[in-house]
Design an enzyme around this catalytic site. Structure first.
Site, mmCIF file in Angstrom:
data_model
loop_
_atom_site.group_PDB
_atom_site.id
_atom_site.type_symbol
_atom_site.label_atom_id
_atom_site.label_comp_id
_atom_site.label_asym_id
_atom_site.label_seq_id
_atom_site.Cartn_x
_atom_site.Cartn_y
_atom_site.Cartn_z
ATOM 1 N N LYS A 59 0.813 -1.220 0.000
ATOM 2 C CA LYS A 59 0.000 0.000 0.000
ATOM 3 C C LYS A 59 0.848 1.272 0.000
ATOM 4 O O LYS A 59 0.465 2.270 -0.595
ATOM 5 C CB LYS A 59 -0.949 0.017 1.210
ATOM 6 C CG LYS A 59 -2.088 -0.983 1.072
ATOM 7 C CD LYS A 59 -3.037 -0.915 2.258
ATOM 8 C CE LYS A 59 -4.045 -2.043 2.204
ATOM 9 N NZ LYS A 59 -5.007 -2.008 3.307
ATOM 10 N N ASN A 111 2.371 -1.159 19.742
ATOM 11 C CA ASN A 111 2.910 -2.039 18.697
ATOM 12 C C ASN A 111 4.158 -2.727 19.203
ATOM 13 O O ASN A 111 4.923 -2.154 19.980
ATOM 14 C CB ASN A 111 3.254 -1.192 17.454
ATOM 15 C CG ASN A 111 3.522 -2.047 16.233
ATOM 16 O OD1 ASN A 111 2.675 -2.862 15.852
ATOM 17 N ND2 ASN A 111 4.680 -1.893 15.611
#
Ligand code: NAP
Length: 272
Positions: free
Chosen positions: A68, A152
């Site tokens: 992407k 994360n």
């Protein structure tokens, strides 16, 4: 009528539900087109595909993991929405140009609003800071959430997104602490996906009214969602987001806006 081609490019791509979804709409609307899945293999192959597909009659492509960001970089023109996240999941080939858009933002927003959460969530914790996370952050901000946290495994990625979007980073080791004030928990990691270990996170201290979203589409119910459902929390998998991001893609290529989202989600729920 000229046959138009569209496709989704990713790697791996075997599990993608996009071909089944778009083929359903192509048939329903009598469009002379086909939608296939193309393995982008690596960055060089992906570049080559974007260069050569337009001359082979492709109207555009959807782009998924892990291309992407590269797709965004390769565009000649980009919509404001793509610019706001720095990734493109929709490419339209028009007049020799590659035009990039991001429909994941609208896809997630529409999916969230279809949950009709009451009261509306004010706080959210996002697990994961990969390619899907920026669109979700923007969607949550547009939806008016007051406090958005992100965690994360690779802390630097959560910190980068936190700084870019002015949200709060949380350490990975603290991902299941202080959940008592969280209205919405969203897994955007690939943990829990078929072939991957489950997300290792204890979410039992979320308040009873909290909702849990896992944007994974295969399996339909990850361990995270199963646990939340068993505790009576509202849950949603990745299929509504997938369908809602696909609608503007189809419209951009063919000028027809599918309007059967609930039936399309049910159709995908029924697929293996
Ligand atoms: P990505 O860019 O590859 O990011 C993967 C994320 O998962 C990163 O945050 C990564 O952390 C984390 N992760 C992977 N393995 C891990 C492990 N063993 N322990 C902890 N964290 C781990 O992928 P993506 O594009 O963001 O996609 C993520 C998921 O969302 C995929 O399952 C994808 O299919 C799904 N998705 C669904 C939709 C939809 O429409 N429903 C749209 C987009 C994506 P690190 O940064 O530390 O590596």
């Amino acid at each position: 009528m000229v046959m138009r081609h569209v496709a989704v490019i990713g790697h791996p791509i075997g599990q993608s539900k996009s071909p089944a979804l778009h083929t359903r709409w192509i048939k329903a609307h009598g469009v002379e087109a086909d939608y296939t899945a193309i393995d982008g293999k690596d960055e060089d192959s992906f570049r080559e595909l974007i260069r050569t597909l337009p001359e082979k009659g492709y109207a555009g492509v959807n782009v998924t993991i892990p291309f992407k960001q590269l797709a965004f970089e390769l565009c000649d023109e980009r919509t404001e929405r793509a610019e706001s996240v720095g990734t493109a999941n929709l490419l339209v080939f028009h007049d020799g140009k590659v035009i990039g858009d991001n429909t994941d933002i609208a896809g997630f927003r529409a999916a969230l609003s279809s949950m009709a959460l009451d009261p509306a969530p004010r706080t959210a914790r996002i697990i994961g800071a990969g390619g899907a996370a920026p669109a979700i952050i923007v969607a949550l901000k547009e939806s008016g959430l007051e406090r958005i946290e992100i965690t994360n495994r690779t802390a630097s990625k959560a910190i980068e997104l936190a700084e870019r979007f002015e949200i709060k980073p949380i350490g990975w080791a603290a991902r299941d602490t202080k959940l008592g004030e969280i209205d919405l928990l969203i897994n955007t990691t690939s943990l829990g996906m078929e072939g991957q270990p489950p997300l290792d996170m204890f979410v039992g201290s979320l308040p009873p009214h909290a909702a849990v979203i896992d944007i994974i589409t295969t399996p339909r119910e990850t361990d995270l969602l199963l646990g939340a459902r068993e505790r009576g929390q509202k849950t949603m998998n990745g299929l509504p987001m997938l369908v809602h991001q696909a609608v503007p893609s189809f419209e951009a290529w063919f000028g027809i806006r599918p309007d059967d989202e609930p039936a399309a989600i049910e159709f995908l729920e029924g697929l293996k």
